[in-house]
Scaffold this active site. Structure first.
Site, mmCIF file in Angstrom:
data_model
loop_
_atom_site.group_PDB
_atom_site.id
_atom_site.type_symbol
_atom_site.label_atom_id
_atom_site.label_comp_id
_atom_site.label_asym_id
_atom_site.label_seq_id
_atom_site.Cartn_x
_atom_site.Cartn_y
_atom_site.Cartn_z
ATOM 1 N N ASP A 1 1.026 -2.842 -8.502
ATOM 2 C CA ASP A 1 2.212 -1.769 -8.474
ATOM 3 C C ASP A 1 1.491 -0.607 -9.246
ATOM 4 O OD1 ASP A 1 4.068 -3.536 -7.252
ATOM 5 O OD2 ASP A 1 4.755 -4.277 -8.890
ATOM 6 N N GLU B 1 11.044 0.585 -0.988
ATOM 7 C CA GLU B 1 10.936 0.541 -2.205
ATOM 8 C C GLU B 1 9.998 1.396 -2.779
ATOM 9 O OE1 GLU B 1 10.620 -3.509 -2.680
ATOM 10 O OE2 GLU B 1 8.369 -3.463 -2.250
#
Length: 490
Positions: free
Chosen positions: A20, A185
């Site tokens: 991430d 997302e």
């Protein structure tokens, strides 16, 4: 060990369990941060001057007031984040799913190496993957993936925010929801020229992962989808790097653009197994007809120097050291004669001092006085271990609900060196895994093998979750003194 440069399309700029990625630039300096899940301190942060060579300068969340423990279980804790520089300060916004109902977490710093501020909680934004940006009038906007439990469905939401208080200025509203793939997302917003761009991750963080983009005249939309979506994906290809997605763009010091994104390096027979978790890769970005175009082969990477030897003589722990579900100060103490005393966690957490595995082939050693344990784990239910205690060394395997002792051997003297290595699968295996894990022990020069195990059982495809392999050093009795820890890529 110096290794030959390779394409950034096939080798990560930050190898190992550093997923991430989120990046920002200040002048000629680049800063990169990552999710860290249950491991504390949380959110490792790196610095670079060239985008390809990175050095860890610390962890952002170093106090439990910033990273509340919650349950502390596997794949909990710190999820996707955004790192930005605005108005003379660094801003970091993230989700702690162990403290989910508190909403998003914002911390700031003047120096990205820390210290970072006490947190501001955004209790009206329940969900994951928050993004912060500022519009042309200087107003702050929070964008995030809402939780279905909040009644907003699987939605990308936005609200005007006072970042100093965590309070909304008006109602939250939906933005572009992606192209229709699963799990939209990881929103990020950018001002490029006269337009605003919204990137998303879609398809899930597995083999269907991808990056999609839309653009609009303002950060609140409305947004039009790029006709070339997805703009980055490796799905349904034979590319050696898979699960590519969750990108964050950055303008470069020379006036260009680049992007960091996560991906994995699977190995072995189908479905193939990735063992290091999701790693951080780099691509160039061009602009064509007003849309970003990813150039994965633009950069060349000299593989990171991942080797280390630590005898714990420095006054503080290196930022590589983390603890799942607890804190380093709870389970470690400096010994007057050198080394690190390890003790069980009093709260029932694993009580392990950990460092991420960063290579596909490697060797790690731990020299203990008295007793000690060296594990290779992907979570608390999937690990291989060597335990030195009571004058012997025992090899153990733990897969799901099954725990089994392998071979054991005598250890003469008060010290022993435990060694775990990841090597290529045995040639000729009918259905090879990603690697084999070799467990051995000795006196530092002569070693006896106690076990050789298929590495697939310490992979995400078997264990599930979001993390990668780590080396874990723990207590096995009283006393346990870790004299030295060493890691060498092969």
């Amino acid at each position: 060990m110096r290794r030959s440069p390779v394409s950034a399309a096939e080798y990560p700029i930050v190898p190992g369990f550093y997923p991430d990625p989120t990046v920002c630039r200040v002048g000629s300096d680049y800063y990169l941060a990552h999710s860290s899940f249950e491991y504390f301190p949380g959110a490792p942060i790196f610095h670079s001057r060239d985008l390809v060579t990175w050095r860890q300068i610390g962890n952002i969340l170093t106090r439990r007031t910033q990273f509340r423990r919650g349950g502390g279980g596997p794949s909990g804790g710190i999820y996707g984040s955004t790192l930005r520089f605005h108005d003379g300060r660094f801003w970091f916004v993230t989700t702690n799913v162990g403290d989910f109902e508190a909403g998003q977490v914002i911390v700031t710093a003047e120096d990205p190496a820390g210290p970072w501020s006490e947190p501001v909680f955004v209790g009206e934004a329940i969900g994951i993957d928050p993004d912060l940006c500022w519009d042309d009038a200087g107003r702050c906007l929070l964008t995030w993936k809402a939780s279905p439990a909040e009644g907003r469905g699987d939605a990308i939401m936005q609200a005007r925010l006072d970042p100093e208080t965590g309070k909304f200025d008006g109602e939250a509203y939906p933005l572009w929801q992606g192209t229709g793939l699963a799990n939209p997302e990881a929103p990020h917003l950018y001002r490029v020229g006269g337009r605003w761009y919204l990137t998303l991750a879609e398809g899930g963080t597995e083999r269907g992962h991808c990056v999609t983009v839309a653009r609009g005249d303002g950060p609140q939309g409305p947004f039009e989808s790029c006709p070339g979506n997805p703009v980055l994906t490796h799905r349904s290809t034979t590319h050696p790097v898979q699960n590519a997605g969750h990108a964050d763009l950055v303008s470069t010091a020379d006036g260009g653009w680049a992007a960091v994104y996560l991906a994995v390096r699977p190995r072995g027979f189908t479905p193939a197994f990735h063992v290091l978790g999701r790693e951080t890769f780099l691509a160039g970005v061009d602009w064509a007809d007003g849309w970003p175009v990813f150039d994965e082969g633009r950069f060349t990477v000299e593989p990171a120097d991942t080797a280390f030897t630590d005898d714990f003589t420095e006054p503080g722990l290196d930022p590589r050291w983390v603890v799942p579900g607890s804190e380093p100060e709870t389970i470690t103490a400096r010994h007057p004669s050198g080394g690190l005393e390890l003790r069980p966690a009093p709260d029932g957490s694993p009580g392990l001092l950990c460092a991420r595995v960063r290579d596909l082939s490697w060797r790690a050693e731990a020299t203990f006085d008295g007793s000690g344990q060296l594990r290779l784990l992907i979570d608390d239910r999937h690990w291989y271990a060597l335990t030195f205690d009571g004058g012997r060394v025992q090899a153990t395997v733990h897969i799901g609900d099954i725990r089994h002792d392998l071979d054991a051997g005598p250890a003469t003297g008060e010290s022993a060196t435990l060694r775990i290595a990841a090597v290529s699968p045995t040639p000729g295996a009918a259905i090879p895994g990603p690697d084999e894990i070799v467990l051995s022990y000795g006196d530092g020069e002569n070693f006896r093998e106690l076990g050789r195990l298929d590495g697939r059982y310490l992979s995400t495809e078997v264990a599930a979750g979001f993390t990668g392999r780590v080396l874990a050093f723990g207590s096995a009795g009283s006393p346990t003194l870790l004299r030295k820890a060493a890691y060498t890529p092969a």
